[in-house]
Scaffold this motif. Structure first.
Motif, mmCIF file in Angstrom:
data_model
loop_
_atom_site.group_PDB
_atom_site.id
_atom_site.type_symbol
_atom_site.label_atom_id
_atom_site.label_comp_id
_atom_site.label_asym_id
_atom_site.label_seq_id
_atom_site.Cartn_x
_atom_site.Cartn_y
_atom_site.Cartn_z
ATOM 1 N N UNK A 176 4.722 -59.069 39.574
ATOM 2 C CA UNK A 176 5.942 -59.456 38.226
ATOM 3 C C UNK A 176 6.701 -57.484 37.602
ATOM 4 N N UNK A 177 7.250 -57.377 38.901
ATOM 5 C CA UNK A 177 8.028 -56.173 37.509
ATOM 6 C C UNK A 177 9.356 -56.347 37.558
ATOM 7 N N UNK A 178 10.281 -56.437 36.343
ATOM 8 C CA UNK A 178 11.129 -56.720 36.210
ATOM 9 C C UNK A 178 12.240 -56.510 37.351
ATOM 10 N N UNK A 179 13.217 -57.203 38.081
ATOM 11 C CA UNK A 179 14.103 -57.262 39.226
ATOM 12 C C UNK A 179 15.091 -56.359 38.419
ATOM 13 N N UNK A 180 15.550 -55.667 39.303
ATOM 14 C CA UNK A 180 16.650 -54.639 38.997
ATOM 15 C C UNK A 180 16.039 -53.481 38.048
ATOM 16 N N UNK A 181 15.212 -52.890 37.666
ATOM 17 C CA UNK A 181 14.705 -51.996 36.558
ATOM 18 C C UNK A 181 13.444 -51.597 37.662
ATOM 19 N N UNK A 182 13.361 -50.438 37.038
ATOM 20 C CA UNK A 182 12.601 -49.165 37.400
ATOM 21 C C UNK A 182 11.133 -49.123 36.705
ATOM 22 N N UNK A 183 10.392 -49.316 37.065
ATOM 23 C CA UNK A 183 9.253 -49.148 37.415
ATOM 24 C C UNK A 183 8.535 -48.011 37.692
ATOM 25 N N UNK A 184 7.349 -46.810 36.445
ATOM 26 C CA UNK A 184 6.506 -45.644 36.364
ATOM 27 C C UNK A 184 5.545 -46.113 36.994
ATOM 28 N N UNK A 185 5.276 -45.637 37.363
ATOM 29 C CA UNK A 185 3.580 -45.517 38.324
ATOM 30 C C UNK A 185 3.685 -44.273 38.953
ATOM 31 N N UNK A 186 1.346 -44.681 38.668
ATOM 32 C CA UNK A 186 0.803 -42.948 39.019
ATOM 33 C C UNK A 186 -0.149 -43.388 39.477
ATOM 34 N N UNK B 97 0.206 -44.170 47.735
ATOM 35 C CA UNK B 97 1.441 -43.898 47.036
ATOM 36 C C UNK B 97 2.454 -43.792 47.833
ATOM 37 N N UNK B 98 2.833 -43.181 49.341
ATOM 38 C CA UNK B 98 3.579 -43.422 50.707
ATOM 39 C C UNK B 98 3.542 -44.764 51.348
ATOM 40 N N UNK B 99 2.056 -45.463 51.315
ATOM 41 C CA UNK B 99 2.550 -46.731 51.757
ATOM 42 C C UNK B 99 3.098 -47.704 50.168
ATOM 43 N N UNK B 100 2.418 -47.290 49.202
ATOM 44 C CA UNK B 100 3.638 -48.081 47.675
ATOM 45 C C UNK B 100 5.490 -47.536 48.078
ATOM 46 N N UNK B 101 5.284 -46.782 48.358
ATOM 47 C CA UNK B 101 6.760 -45.977 47.970
ATOM 48 C C UNK B 101 7.937 -46.428 49.494
ATOM 49 N N UNK B 102 6.764 -47.556 50.750
ATOM 50 C CA UNK B 102 7.347 -47.584 51.402
ATOM 51 C C UNK B 102 7.697 -48.908 51.742
ATOM 52 N N UNK B 103 6.274 -49.965 50.905
ATOM 53 C CA UNK B 103 6.610 -51.586 50.236
ATOM 54 C C UNK B 103 7.485 -51.614 49.459
ATOM 55 N N UNK B 104 7.601 -50.861 48.304
ATOM 56 C CA UNK B 104 8.926 -50.289 47.534
ATOM 57 C C UNK B 104 10.449 -50.762 47.513
ATOM 58 N N UNK B 105 10.247 -49.108 49.176
ATOM 59 C CA UNK B 105 11.746 -49.911 49.682
ATOM 60 C C UNK B 105 11.816 -50.563 50.198
ATOM 61 N N UNK B 106 11.193 -51.540 51.145
ATOM 62 C CA UNK B 106 12.012 -52.583 51.816
ATOM 63 C C UNK B 106 12.131 -54.143 50.586
ATOM 64 N N UNK B 107 11.209 -53.910 49.646
ATOM 65 C CA UNK B 107 11.278 -54.988 48.197
ATOM 66 C C UNK B 107 12.651 -54.710 47.678
ATOM 67 N N UNK B 108 12.908 -53.451 47.945
ATOM 68 C CA UNK B 108 14.041 -53.366 46.895
ATOM 69 C C UNK B 108 13.792 -52.870 45.513
ATOM 70 N N UNK B 109 12.599 -52.689 45.236
ATOM 71 C CA UNK B 109 12.092 -52.650 43.837
ATOM 72 C C UNK B 109 12.500 -50.732 43.877
#
Length: 281
Positions: free
Chosen positions: A87-97, A107-119
């Protein structure tokens, strides 16, 4: 690049925005915090420490790194990454703590998933243990890493889309302060059967589990709860020792219980956790 530097840092002394100036972060009042050679920032002032070296020790962090990097909790990381990116907006940069990020596995796993999904994500890992943050910074330079406390998050108000709290110490008033109105808190807690087989070995008897669903914390509403449950085969005395070392059971067990665990060479355990999505109330 999908993982970008986190910019919404706040001075831990006066709450003012921090601005990067070369290898230093400064606020308008002149408080300055140097970036360590490994890339992390210490934003835990001495007056906010309860001990000289708070949080996990160097040995505990090493055990956690070995165990998590072996992949035993990868299904948990995958579930959290899916929930964080949904549910994050496509094309927008989301901030996560990640509040209590340890050595940075989730966080490493989340970063990898974000890269794969181009988020596009700006991610910050925070832990009170300098050893945990040092380990995280050495393993991955993409997230921003800080030594800090959940009781006084060095983050600007209303700046985060997601807060992760993984088996940690939630401070809900602080989480509510730093989340945007539509932001989500993703909290992972042990379920009733989590590591039951290990607990049966180290304790004389298990405490009865609480059956009632906990009430949502002040400032939040519960949106959904997901169960992640599976079996994991732990082989070798070192991996079993690493598992015990990264749990509170290491200190709660008696010497006899720890000795029984140390004698094991293989153990099949149930991994049972609850992932709860909280929205701002």
């Amino acid at each position: 690049m999908n993982i970008i530097p986190f910019q919404a840092l706040a001075c831990p002394l006066d709450g003012a925005p921090l601005r990067r100036d070369g290898a230093t972060w400064r606020c308008a009042a002149g408080h300055s915090f140097d970036i360590a050679s490994q890339g992390y920032i210490n934003l835990l002032p001495v007056q906010q420490k309860r001990s000289r070296d708070p949080g996990d020790s160097k040995e505990m962090v090493a055990a956690r790194r070995r165990f998590l990097n072996a992949g035993f909790y990868q299904p948990i990381a995958a579930a959290v990454s899916r929930a964080a990116l949904a549910d994050l907006r496509p094309g927008a940069t989301a901030s996560c703590l990640d509040a209590g990020s340890g050595e940075g596995y989730y966080l490493r796993q989340l970063a990898a998933a974000a890269t794969e999904s181009r988020q596009s994500l700006a991610v910050l890992g925070l832990d009170i243990s300098k050893w945990a943050v040092l380990s995280a910074a050495k393993q991955d330079k993409r997230p921003s890493w800080v030594v800090g406390s959940n009781a006084n998050l060095p983050v600007l108000p209303g700046s985060l889309d997601r807060v992760l709290c993984m088996f940690g110490f939630p401070v809900y008033a602080e989480f509510a302060r730093v989340l945007k109105p539509a932001g989500l808190l993703l909290q992972v807690d042990a379920g009733p059967d989590h590591l039951r087989e290990l607990r049966e070995i180290i304790y004389p008897a298990l405490k009865p589990e609480r059956s009632a669903e906990p009430r949502p914390p002040a400032g939040f509403v519960s949106l959904s709860t997901e169960s992640v449950s599976y079996s994991a085969d732990i082989v070798g005395a070192e991996q079993i020792a690493d598992l015990l070392a990264m749990t509170p059971h290491l200190y709660r067990a008696t010497a006899e219980g720890r000795a029984r665990a140390a004698a094991l060479t293989a153990l099949t355990v149930t991994v049972d956790v609850r992932l709860t999505r909280f929205g701002r109330g």
